[in-house]
Design an enzyme around this catalytic site. Structure first.
Site, PDB file in Angstrom:
ATOM      1  N   LYS A   3     -12.145 -11.132  -0.862  1.00 56.81           N
ATOM      2  CA  LYS A   3     -11.130 -11.961  -2.662  1.00 56.81           C
ATOM      3  C   LYS A   3      -9.866 -12.180  -2.611  1.00 56.81           C
ATOM      4  CE  LYS A   3     -10.053  -7.729  -3.387  1.00 56.81           C
ATOM      5  NZ  LYS A   3     -10.690  -6.846  -1.753  1.00 56.81           N
ATOM      6  N   ARG A  19      -5.610  -8.041  12.340  1.00 57.74           N
ATOM      7  CA  ARG A  19      -4.939  -6.835  12.317  1.00 57.74           C
ATOM      8  C   ARG A  19      -5.309  -5.681  12.380  1.00 57.74           C
ATOM      9  NH1 ARG A  19      -5.487  -8.652   5.742  1.00 57.74           N
ATOM     10  NH2 ARG A  19      -5.624  -5.728   5.622  1.00 57.74           N
ATOM     11  N   ARG A  62      -5.289  -1.083  -8.128  1.00 55.68           N
ATOM     12  CA  ARG A  62      -6.517  -0.071  -6.927  1.00 55.68           C
ATOM     13  C   ARG A  62      -6.603   1.108  -7.180  1.00 55.68           C
ATOM     14  NH1 ARG A  62      -5.746  -3.210  -1.837  1.00 55.68           N
ATOM     15  NH2 ARG A  62      -6.329  -2.672  -0.282  1.00 55.68           N
ATOM     16  N   ARG A  99     -12.383 -10.825  11.410  1.00 51.35           N
ATOM     17  CA  ARG A  99     -11.007 -11.354  10.971  1.00 51.35           C
ATOM     18  C   ARG A  99     -10.232 -11.445  12.027  1.00 51.35           C
ATOM     19  NH1 ARG A  99      -9.114  -9.915   5.263  1.00 51.35           N
ATOM     20  NH2 ARG A  99      -8.502  -8.141   6.062  1.00 51.35           N
ATOM     21  N   ARG A 119     -10.599   2.669   4.918  1.00 55.51           N
ATOM     22  CA  ARG A 119     -10.157   1.986   3.641  1.00 55.51           C
ATOM     23  C   ARG A 119     -10.983   1.907   2.921  1.00 55.51           C
ATOM     24  NH1 ARG A 119      -8.920  -3.566   6.380  1.00 55.51           N
ATOM     25  NH2 ARG A 119      -8.150  -4.844   4.444  1.00 55.51           N
TER      26      ARG A 119
HETATM   27  P1  AMP Z   1      -5.632  -5.971   1.248  1.00 54.96           P
HETATM   28  O1  AMP Z   1      -4.895  -7.187   2.358  1.00 54.96           O
HETATM   29  O2  AMP Z   1      -5.277  -5.750   0.151  1.00 54.96           O
HETATM   30  O3  AMP Z   1      -6.408  -5.840   1.820  1.00 54.96           O
HETATM   31  O4  AMP Z   1      -3.865  -4.626   1.546  1.00 54.96           O
HETATM   32  C1  AMP Z   1      -4.160  -4.043   2.684  1.00 54.96           C
HETATM   33  C2  AMP Z   1      -3.206  -3.406   2.793  1.00 54.96           C
HETATM   34  O5  AMP Z   1      -1.619  -2.816   1.583  1.00 54.96           O
HETATM   35  C3  AMP Z   1      -3.365  -2.252   1.689  1.00 54.96           C
HETATM   36  O6  AMP Z   1      -4.608  -1.595   2.968  1.00 54.96           O
HETATM   37  C4  AMP Z   1      -2.682  -0.477   1.212  1.00 54.96           C
HETATM   38  O7  AMP Z   1      -2.208   0.105   2.499  1.00 54.96           O
HETATM   39  C5  AMP Z   1      -1.419  -1.526   0.924  1.00 54.96           C
HETATM   40  N1  AMP Z   1      -2.015  -2.055  -0.516  1.00 54.96           N
HETATM   41  C6  AMP Z   1      -2.417  -3.275  -1.010  1.00 54.96           C
HETATM   42  N2  AMP Z   1      -2.333  -3.479  -2.044  1.00 54.96           N
HETATM   43  C7  AMP Z   1      -2.472  -2.297  -2.481  1.00 54.96           C
HETATM   44  C8  AMP Z   1      -2.190  -1.452  -3.752  1.00 54.96           C
HETATM   45  N3  AMP Z   1      -2.920  -2.276  -5.026  1.00 54.96           N
HETATM   46  N4  AMP Z   1      -1.663  -0.267  -3.929  1.00 54.96           N
HETATM   47  C9  AMP Z   1      -1.349   0.351  -2.519  1.00 54.96           C
HETATM   48  N5  AMP Z   1      -1.459   0.151  -1.232  1.00 54.96           N
HETATM   49  C10 AMP Z   1      -2.003  -1.280  -0.978  1.00 54.96           C
END
Ligand code: AMP
Length: 221
Positions: free
Chosen positions: A13, A160, A88, A127, A171
């Site tokens: 994404k 990361r 989410r 990554r 996740r």
């Molecule tokens: P991402 O980079 O989108 O995979 O997000 C990394 C982490 O940030 C996720 O595993 C969550 O812990 C947190 N996070 C990102 N977006 C959200 C969201 N919309 N709601 C809750 N936690 C989020």
């Protein structure tokens, strides 16, 4: 045009949002990036979010919804946006609809990146991210010129914490439990369009452009 990108972690994404935001001159809003920035700057939100992010759990809704509603009220949102990593869960989706409604906007299209779990895991585990400028690389698909430093700013490349094997598994479980039901949520609203998250960035970009061209011929967007 206001677009939501939906799909599991590792669906691609983020990279796709970058090319689409250029193509459509739309703002890219990544809640993951915003939260990581808050963690790096040790803001109150960052301090609170860190423990959830480290273990792959979702950060509490009130925090994330607050960040997003503030962001979508800003001036540059007029030209359209790409939401990456939000909503989410259904609460976040409903709050987003409500916040947009208040400003006369709506989600026009939801691109669902259908992705096989093996591809997600391979993408996430390979990554590497620059600690300086945030650029992303992949050990196989997009290797940096030098294994440990960024091609652009020479910053140090790291994995990361939440891309490590155990957290990736968590996740993906959280995605199935919390987020996958949004596919039906947006299907019912008639805004969901499925694309293949298994394709590479360029191939998927072409697929999405073809989809948008078809949609505008039908006058559907
Ligand atoms: P991402 O980079 O989108 O995979 O997000 C990394 C982490 O940030 C996720 O595993 C969550 O812990 C947190 N996070 C990102 N977006 C959200 C969201 N919309 N709601 C809750 N936690 C989020």
């Amino acid at each position: 045009m206001n677009i939501v990108l939906l799909g599991p972690p590792g669906a691609g994404k983020g990279p796709q949002a970058k090319v689409l935001s250029k193509e459509f001159n739309a703002s890219h809003i990544s809640t993951g990036d915003m939260l990581r920035d808050a963690v790096k700057k040790r803001t109150p939100v960052g301090k609170l979010a860190k423990s959830y992010m480290d273990t792959g759990e979702l950060v509490p809704d009130n925090i994330v919804i607050g960040i997003v509603t503030e962001r979508i009220s800003q001036e540059d949102m007029r030209r359209g946006f790409l939401l990456d990593g939000f909503p989410r869960n259904e609460k976040q989706a409903r709050e987003l609809d409500e916040a947009l409604r208040k400003t006369g906007k709506k989600v026009d299209i939801v691109l669902y990146f259908k992705t096989s779990p093996e591809i997600s895991v391979k993408r996430l585990s390979g990554r590497r991210v620059c600690t300086g400028c945030g650029a992303n690389f992949h050990v196989k698909n997009m290797p940096p010129k030098n294994e440990s430093s960024c091609d652009y700013c020479k910053g140090r490349l790291i994995q990361r914490d939440d891309d490590k094997a155990e957290t990736v598994k968590r996740r993906l479980v959280i995605y199935e439990k919390e987020t996958a039901s949004l596919i039906d949520y947006y299907k019912k609203k008639g805004t969901l369009r499925e694309v293949s998250g298994d394709l590479n960035v360029e191939e998927l970009f072409e697929e999405i452009k073809r989809l948008f061209a078809k949609e505008s011929l039908r006058g559907a967007t």
